[in-house]
Design an enzyme around this catalytic site. Structure first.
Site, PDB file in Angstrom:
ATOM      1  N   GLN A 161       0.846  -1.203   0.000  1.00  0.00           N
ATOM      2  CA  GLN A 161       0.000   0.000   0.000  1.00  0.00           C
ATOM      3  C   GLN A 161       0.876   1.246   0.000  1.00  0.00           C
ATOM      4  O   GLN A 161       0.378   2.361  -0.057  1.00  0.00           O
ATOM      5  CB  GLN A 161      -0.872   0.015   1.259  1.00  0.00           C
ATOM      6  CG  GLN A 161      -1.821  -1.159   1.356  1.00  0.00           C
ATOM      7  CD  GLN A 161      -2.381  -1.300   2.770  1.00  0.00           C
ATOM      8  OE1 GLN A 161      -3.356  -0.658   3.131  1.00  0.00           O
ATOM      9  NE2 GLN A 161      -1.754  -2.128   3.573  1.00  0.00           N
ATOM     10  N   HIS A 179      -1.421   1.537  -4.299  1.00  0.00           N
ATOM     11  CA  HIS A 179      -1.773   2.956  -4.174  1.00  0.00           C
ATOM     12  C   HIS A 179      -0.864   3.860  -5.004  1.00  0.00           C
ATOM     13  O   HIS A 179      -0.802   5.063  -4.759  1.00  0.00           O
ATOM     14  CB  HIS A 179      -1.747   3.380  -2.693  1.00  0.00           C
ATOM     15  CG  HIS A 179      -2.812   2.704  -1.878  1.00  0.00           C
ATOM     16  ND1 HIS A 179      -2.809   2.657  -0.499  1.00  0.00           N
ATOM     17  CD2 HIS A 179      -3.929   2.024  -2.252  1.00  0.00           C
ATOM     18  CE1 HIS A 179      -3.869   1.996  -0.064  1.00  0.00           C
ATOM     19  NE2 HIS A 179      -4.551   1.592  -1.110  1.00  0.00           N
ATOM     20  N   GLY A 190       3.051  -4.417   8.964  1.00  0.00           N
ATOM     21  CA  GLY A 190       3.001  -2.969   9.159  1.00  0.00           C
ATOM     22  C   GLY A 190       1.809  -2.271   8.541  1.00  0.00           C
ATOM     23  O   GLY A 190       1.932  -1.168   8.035  1.00  0.00           O
ATOM     24  N   SER A 204      -2.375  -1.166   9.357  1.00  0.00           N
ATOM     25  CA  SER A 204      -3.448  -1.122  10.351  1.00  0.00           C
ATOM     26  C   SER A 204      -4.627  -1.986   9.902  1.00  0.00           C
ATOM     27  O   SER A 204      -5.556  -2.195  10.670  1.00  0.00           O
ATOM     28  CB  SER A 204      -3.901   0.320  10.581  1.00  0.00           C
ATOM     29  OG  SER A 204      -4.285   0.911   9.358  1.00  0.00           O
TER      30      SER A 204
HETATM   31  P1  OAD Z   1      -1.321   3.032   8.929  1.00  0.00           P
HETATM   32  O1  OAD Z   1      -0.599   4.273   9.336  1.00  0.00           O
HETATM   33  O2  OAD Z   1      -2.800   3.016   8.969  1.00  0.00           O
HETATM   34  O3  OAD Z   1      -0.833   1.813   9.829  1.00  0.00           O
HETATM   35  C1  OAD Z   1       0.527   1.561  10.062  1.00  0.00           C
HETATM   36  C2  OAD Z   1       0.626   0.294  10.890  1.00  0.00           C
HETATM   37  O4  OAD Z   1       2.007  -0.001  11.039  1.00  0.00           O
HETATM   38  C3  OAD Z   1       0.028   0.395  12.295  1.00  0.00           C
HETATM   39  O5  OAD Z   1      -0.801  -0.733  12.544  1.00  0.00           O
HETATM   40  C4  OAD Z   1       1.255   0.376  13.207  1.00  0.00           C
HETATM   41  O6  OAD Z   1       1.010  -0.276  14.447  1.00  0.00           O
HETATM   42  C5  OAD Z   1       2.244  -0.413  12.370  1.00  0.00           C
HETATM   43  N1  OAD Z   1       3.662  -0.136  12.650  1.00  0.00           N
HETATM   44  C6  OAD Z   1       4.215   1.008  13.107  1.00  0.00           C
HETATM   45  N2  OAD Z   1       5.550   0.864  13.187  1.00  0.00           N
HETATM   46  C7  OAD Z   1       5.829  -0.385  12.760  1.00  0.00           C
HETATM   47  C8  OAD Z   1       7.040  -1.124  12.608  1.00  0.00           C
HETATM   48  N3  OAD Z   1       8.219  -0.601  12.897  1.00  0.00           N
HETATM   49  N4  OAD Z   1       6.951  -2.397  12.139  1.00  0.00           N
HETATM   50  C9  OAD Z   1       5.748  -2.947  11.832  1.00  0.00           C
HETATM   51  N5  OAD Z   1       4.584  -2.281  11.968  1.00  0.00           N
HETATM   52  C10 OAD Z   1       4.625  -1.028  12.418  1.00  0.00           C
HETATM   53  O7  OAD Z   1      -0.754   2.646   7.477  1.00  0.00           O
HETATM   54  P2  OAD Z   1      -1.396   1.678   6.380  1.00  0.00           P
HETATM   55  O8  OAD Z   1      -2.038   0.503   6.999  1.00  0.00           O
HETATM   56  O9  OAD Z   1      -0.339   1.452   5.364  1.00  0.00           O
HETATM   57  O10 OAD Z   1      -3.777   5.228   1.705  1.00  0.00           O
HETATM   58  O11 OAD Z   1      -2.495   2.622   5.767  1.00  0.00           O
HETATM   59  C11 OAD Z   1      -3.228   2.189   4.674  1.00  0.00           C
HETATM   60  C12 OAD Z   1      -3.550   3.337   3.759  1.00  0.00           C
HETATM   61  O12 OAD Z   1      -4.198   4.387   4.493  1.00  0.00           O
HETATM   62  C13 OAD Z   1      -2.328   4.024   3.166  1.00  0.00           C
HETATM   63  O13 OAD Z   1      -1.834   3.376   2.018  1.00  0.00           O
HETATM   64  C14 OAD Z   1      -2.877   5.370   2.819  1.00  0.00           C
HETATM   65  C15 OAD Z   1      -3.593   5.662   4.112  1.00  0.00           C
HETATM   66  O14 OAD Z   1      -4.564   6.607   4.082  1.00  0.00           O
HETATM   67  C16 OAD Z   1      -3.859   6.180   0.774  1.00  0.00           C
HETATM   68  O15 OAD Z   1      -3.199   7.199   0.817  1.00  0.00           O
HETATM   69  C17 OAD Z   1      -4.835   5.875  -0.315  1.00  0.00           C
END
Ligand code: OAD
Length: 241
Positions: free
Chosen positions: A94, A112, A182, A184
């Site tokens: 993503q 994305h 990594g 959410s």
């Molecule tokens: P999020 O910011 O929603 O989630 C990040 C996740 O990574 C969280 O669950 C954290 O607990 C976890 N995390 C943080 N540090 C970490 C580490 N060192 N190792 C492993 N995990 C860790 O990001 P995404 O899930 O990628 O979309 O968000 C999905 C989409 O929402 C993105 O692509 C973007 C956003 O809005 C668009 O822009 C269309």
């Protein structure tokens, strides 16, 4: 641990912003996440771009500067190494930061888009890459027709690139093991990929220091930062044969 690596042919990996956190790229929803300080609807929607392309581009220019200073970390490198060990290896991300490519992963499915890509809003030519930081002009223009250019990323309310999405769902349906690293696991359609894999009987491992909606369903959970945990996890899985 899943079944022995030697018996696994097909593996899929879904990554989110957390895999790049240890490289210094901000996540979206964490404590210092981008959506804590900015409203997505002001910056990452087609409406926001129509209203104020300069503001949107200033935000992307700032993010491009941040990302341009970041290097892939041990988790990105481990995935690049894993690729050659399996007949079928699909890396679905993503993230728009391009760090999987920099780490050497081939054929990354970027759901994305990519923050280094630009697209003509008049659609006169294929997308192009510009890694200049800061951009020479804001907002940038199409070099062919002079229309406004936009980032080649998917905004809220837009469809994902259909070929990439189809390939991602096909990988989710057929993989024997899926690593979810990594994310959410809140934003669809990406969030439904692990659910499809689970329905089809895949062994699903979540790497995330925090719980997510997937945590109750996953077969294995690694509650540590990805760059710390993934190299050792991969090594341990390999040593099981
Ligand atoms: P999020 O910011 O929603 O989630 C990040 C996740 O990574 C969280 O669950 C954290 O607990 C976890 N995390 C943080 N540090 C970490 C580490 N060192 N190792 C492993 N995990 C860790 O990001 P995404 O899930 O990628 O979309 O968000 C999905 C989409 O929402 C993105 O692509 C973007 C956003 O809005 C668009 O822009 C269309």
């Amino acid at each position: 641990m899943p079944m022995a690596t030697s018996t696994v042919n097909s593996i899929a990996v879904l990554t989110g912003a957390g895999i790049s956190a240890e490289s210094g790229v901000p996540t979206f929803r964490g404590k210092d996440g981008l959506w804590r300080n900015y409203r997505a609807e002001d910056l990452a929607t087609p409406g926001a771009f129509r209203r104020d392309p300069r503001l949107v581009w200033e935000w992307y220019d700032w993010r491009r500067g941040l990302i341009g200073a970041c290097e892939p970390n041990a988790a990105h490198h481990t995935l690049a190494e894993m690729e050659s060990h399996f007949d079928e290896f699909s890396l679905i991300t993503q993230n728009v930061d391009g760090l999987h490519n920099l780490a050497g992963s081939r054929a990354v499915l970027e759901l994305h888009g990519n923050i280094w890509g630009l697209r003509c809003t008049a659609g006169c030519r294929p997308t192009w890459e510009d890694r200049t930081v800061p951009l020479a002009t804001i907002p940038p223009r199409c070099p062919s027709c002079g229309a406004l250019a936009r980032p080649d990323v998917v905004w809220f309310g837009e469809s994902l690139p259909s070929g990439v999405l189809d390939a991602a769902f096909s990988a989710a349906r057929t993989c024997e093991v899926m690593l979810v690293i990594g994310t959410s696991a809140l934003v669809n359609p990406a969030a439904s990929l692990p659910l499809v894999a689970l329905q089809r009987g895949a062994y699903v491992v979540e790497f995330n220091p925090q719980p997510t909606p997937l945590s109750d369903l996953a077969d294995e959970i690694v509650r540590q930062p990805a760059a710390e945990a993934l190299p050792g996890w991969w090594h341990a899985w390999q040593s099981e044969g």
